[in-house]
Design a protein around this motif. Sequence first.
Motif, PDB file in Angstrom:
ATOM      1  N   VAL A 251      -6.169   2.049  -0.456  1.00 45.85           N
ATOM      2  CA  VAL A 251      -5.209   1.073  -0.297  1.00 45.85           C
ATOM      3  C   VAL A 251      -4.446   1.245   1.125  1.00 45.85           C
ATOM      4  O   VAL A 251      -3.819   2.307   1.257  1.00 45.85           O
ATOM      5  N   VAL A 252      -4.550   0.179   2.086  1.00 51.45           N
ATOM      6  CA  VAL A 252      -3.935   0.664   3.533  1.00 51.45           C
ATOM      7  C   VAL A 252      -2.375   0.237   3.134  1.00 51.45           C
ATOM      8  O   VAL A 252      -2.157  -0.819   2.734  1.00 51.45           O
ATOM      9  N   PRO A 253      -1.529   1.215   3.358  1.00 47.44           N
ATOM     10  CA  PRO A 253      -0.068   0.906   3.107  1.00 47.44           C
ATOM     11  C   PRO A 253       0.395  -0.344   3.730  1.00 47.44           C
ATOM     12  O   PRO A 253       0.065  -0.823   5.007  1.00 47.44           O
ATOM     13  N   GLY A 254       1.265  -1.074   3.095  1.00 45.93           N
ATOM     14  CA  GLY A 254       1.904  -2.288   3.708  1.00 45.93           C
ATOM     15  C   GLY A 254       1.026  -3.593   3.748  1.00 45.93           C
ATOM     16  O   GLY A 254       1.515  -4.494   4.184  1.00 45.93           O
ATOM     17  N   THR A 255       0.058  -3.334   3.015  1.00 43.74           N
ATOM     18  CA  THR A 255      -0.997  -4.531   2.748  1.00 43.74           C
ATOM     19  C   THR A 255      -0.951  -5.290   1.624  1.00 43.74           C
ATOM     20  O   THR A 255      -1.807  -6.459   1.606  1.00 43.74           O
TER      21      THR A 255
END
Length: 279
Positions: A251-255
């Motif tokens: 999971v890409v942080p902040g997405t």
Amino acid sequence: MSMKLATLKVTGIGVAYPSSLVPADELDNLAYAHFNRSPALDKTLAINHCSGIKTLSVVAPFDSPFLNQPTAPSITEISDLFLVEGLALATSAARSAIAEAGISADEITHVVASTCTNSSNPGYDLLLARELGLRPTVEKILLHGVGCSGGLAGLRLASSLCHTAVWRERPANVLVAATEINSSLARNGLECVDRDQEVRVGLALFADAASALILSLEYGSGEVLDGAAADADRKGPEKGIFEVINAIHMVVPGTESILRFDISSQGLNFLFSPSFAPC
């Protein structure tokens, strides 16, 4: 302790589309039949016009009685439509995948199904298994809330199930299915645009379809060490154009807020970051 080598092969693929193919710009007719012009509604429809998508395969055309009731379809009506039309598409796609794999329904060992457009219990994974006549001992897993990555998430999970089967010295033919009936949500989405005055680009991007594949274990014919299955009936199909080598999840942080699917009393609603707008 060791075991014989095994590979993971996609041995069959199937897809299914609804019979109705409608021009994308017919969304205008549905929108202006029920809602007044507004900046948010006009922008949503402008995005629909410039998305590059000319036609949509749908089970609920924009002029259908289902989408043109006095009020937007309830979540019960949306679910009922999926369990008829969505299940039929999933069954068709699955049968095509099984046929291409050259196996029988009795050889399916697992079912992994994904969807965002239905939340029924029992889930459509069980209903799909029943429609296909699968054995009651087939392991079934339903994925929900993974959106556009549902097919890949299902394939990743199927890979893990196959790896577990290797350690258990068992065969594995995993049916992976992904099914979405987005047309059922069109009226609800337009109502959110009108009520909240927010642009909803999901209306311009998604239609209806089902896809399926068979992921099979293919055991090698080399040296078999302690405890490995050597009999021929545990050898998976020796075919398949695609081989699964590895799978990761990140999971890409902040997405987390870029793509959402909220559930309300009226149904399911797409929520996108403005960066998803194609124009």
